[in-house]
Design a protein around this motif. Structure first.
Motif, PDB file in Angstrom:
ATOM      1  N   LYS A   7       0.837  -1.204   0.000  1.00 42.48           N
ATOM      2  CA  LYS A   7       0.000   0.000   0.000  1.00 42.48           C
ATOM      3  C   LYS A   7       0.870   1.251   0.000  1.00 42.48           C
ATOM      4  O   LYS A   7       0.590   2.199  -0.737  1.00 42.48           O
ATOM      5  N   VAL A   8       1.919   1.252   0.818  1.00 38.74           N
ATOM      6  CA  VAL A   8       2.822   2.406   0.877  1.00 38.74           C
ATOM      7  C   VAL A   8       3.481   2.617  -0.492  1.00 38.74           C
ATOM      8  O   VAL A   8       3.561   3.750  -0.980  1.00 38.74           O
ATOM      9  N   GLU A   9       3.945   1.542  -1.115  1.00 42.49           N
ATOM     10  CA  GLU A   9       4.568   1.647  -2.439  1.00 42.49           C
ATOM     11  C   GLU A   9       3.594   2.217  -3.468  1.00 42.49           C
ATOM     12  O   GLU A   9       3.952   3.103  -4.246  1.00 42.49           O
ATOM     13  N   THR A  10       2.383   1.712  -3.486  1.00 42.18           N
ATOM     14  CA  THR A  10       1.377   2.183  -4.438  1.00 42.18           C
ATOM     15  C   THR A  10       1.067   3.661  -4.225  1.00 42.18           C
ATOM     16  O   THR A  10       1.020   4.442  -5.182  1.00 42.18           O
ATOM     17  N   LEU A  11       0.879   4.043  -2.980  1.00 41.73           N
ATOM     18  CA  LEU A  11       0.572   5.441  -2.690  1.00 41.73           C
ATOM     19  C   LEU A  11       1.753   6.345  -3.028  1.00 41.73           C
ATOM     20  O   LEU A  11       1.563   7.448  -3.546  1.00 41.73           O
ATOM     21  N   THR A  12       2.962   5.876  -2.782  1.00 44.50           N
ATOM     22  CA  THR A  12       4.156   6.653  -3.121  1.00 44.50           C
ATOM     23  C   THR A  12       4.219   6.895  -4.624  1.00 44.50           C
ATOM     24  O   THR A  12       4.497   8.011  -5.075  1.00 44.50           O
ATOM     25  N   GLU A  13       3.939   5.858  -5.409  1.00 41.39           N
ATOM     26  CA  GLU A  13       3.929   6.000  -6.875  1.00 41.39           C
ATOM     27  C   GLU A  13       2.856   6.992  -7.325  1.00 41.39           C
ATOM     28  O   GLU A  13       3.093   7.812  -8.216  1.00 41.39           O
ATOM     29  N   GLN A  14       1.686   6.929  -6.718  1.00 39.62           N
ATOM     30  CA  GLN A  14       0.608   7.852  -7.073  1.00 39.62           C
ATOM     31  C   GLN A  14       0.987   9.289  -6.736  1.00 39.62           C
ATOM     32  O   GLN A  14       0.716  10.208  -7.515  1.00 39.62           O
ATOM     33  N   ILE A  15       1.613   9.482  -5.595  1.00 43.76           N
ATOM     34  CA  ILE A  15       2.040  10.823  -5.188  1.00 43.76           C
ATOM     35  C   ILE A  15       3.094  11.350  -6.161  1.00 43.76           C
ATOM     36  O   ILE A  15       3.035  12.504  -6.596  1.00 43.76           O
ATOM     37  N   ARG A  16       4.048  10.499  -6.510  1.00 39.81           N
ATOM     38  CA  ARG A  16       5.097  10.908  -7.460  1.00 39.81           C
ATOM     39  C   ARG A  16       4.527  11.296  -8.821  1.00 39.81           C
ATOM     40  O   ARG A  16       5.063  12.148  -9.513  1.00 39.81           O
ATOM     41  N   SER A  17       3.428  10.653  -9.206  1.00 45.75           N
ATOM     42  CA  SER A  17       2.834  10.954 -10.512  1.00 45.75           C
ATOM     43  C   SER A  17       1.965  12.215 -10.472  1.00 45.75           C
ATOM     44  O   SER A  17       1.412  12.610 -11.497  1.00 45.75           O
ATOM     45  N   GLY A  18       1.833  12.817  -9.313  1.00 44.34           N
ATOM     46  CA  GLY A  18       1.094  14.061  -9.200  1.00 44.34           C
ATOM     47  C   GLY A  18      -0.325  13.910  -8.684  1.00 44.34           C
ATOM     48  O   GLY A  18      -1.030  14.899  -8.496  1.00 44.34           O
ATOM     49  N   GLN A  19      -0.756  12.689  -8.450  1.00 43.12           N
ATOM     50  CA  GLN A  19      -2.109  12.477  -7.921  1.00 43.12           C
ATOM     51  C   GLN A  19      -2.119  12.919  -6.460  1.00 43.12           C
ATOM     52  O   GLN A  19      -1.146  12.709  -5.739  1.00 43.12           O
ATOM     53  N   THR A  20      -3.205  13.532  -6.025  1.00 47.65           N
ATOM     54  CA  THR A  20      -3.278  13.986  -4.632  1.00 47.65           C
ATOM     55  C   THR A  20      -4.421  13.350  -3.853  1.00 47.65           C
ATOM     56  O   THR A  20      -4.338  13.235  -2.640  1.00 47.65           O
ATOM     57  N   LYS A  21      -5.465  12.940  -4.542  1.00 43.77           N
ATOM     58  CA  LYS A  21      -6.635  12.356  -3.871  1.00 43.77           C
ATOM     59  C   LYS A  21      -6.852  10.929  -4.340  1.00 43.77           C
ATOM     60  O   LYS A  21      -6.511  10.557  -5.460  1.00 43.77           O
TER      61      LYS A  21
END
Length: 90
Positions: free
Chosen positions: A72-86
């Motif tokens: 979950k942490v890895e997935t969320l980190t990737e989403q944050i890096r791609s610019g997603q916020t929500k």
């Protein structure tokens, strides 16, 4: 001079069941930012890691939860890096 508080701080979970209850109590709302959600899952991972050698009866199940939270942490980190916020379940 203030009197010391008579209430004790809650003891950290010692069993898998207690850990699950703690996780549910701390869960942020779904509309929280991805950064908040990632922090929540990082804390969960640390919590489950700390239990792996305490609650030996559930050792392998706890290791599953450690891995689940790591993913979950890895997935969320990737989403944050791609610019997603929500969170976007679609």
């Amino acid at each position: 001079m203030t009197k010391p508080s008579k209430t004790k701080a809650a003891a950290p979970p010692q069993t898998l069941g207690q850990a699950h209850s703690d996780v549910l109590r701390r869960r942020p709302p779904l509309e929280s930012t991805l950064v908040v959600q990632r922090h929540f899952h990082q804390e969960n991972k640390r919590l489950y890691e700390s239990l792996a050698d305490i609650d030996r009866a559930h050792h392998h199940e706890i290791l599953y939860w450690v891995e689940y939270e790591r993913r979950k942490v890895e997935t969320l980190t990737e989403q944050i890096r791609s610019g997603q916020t929500k969170f976007n379940p679609q």
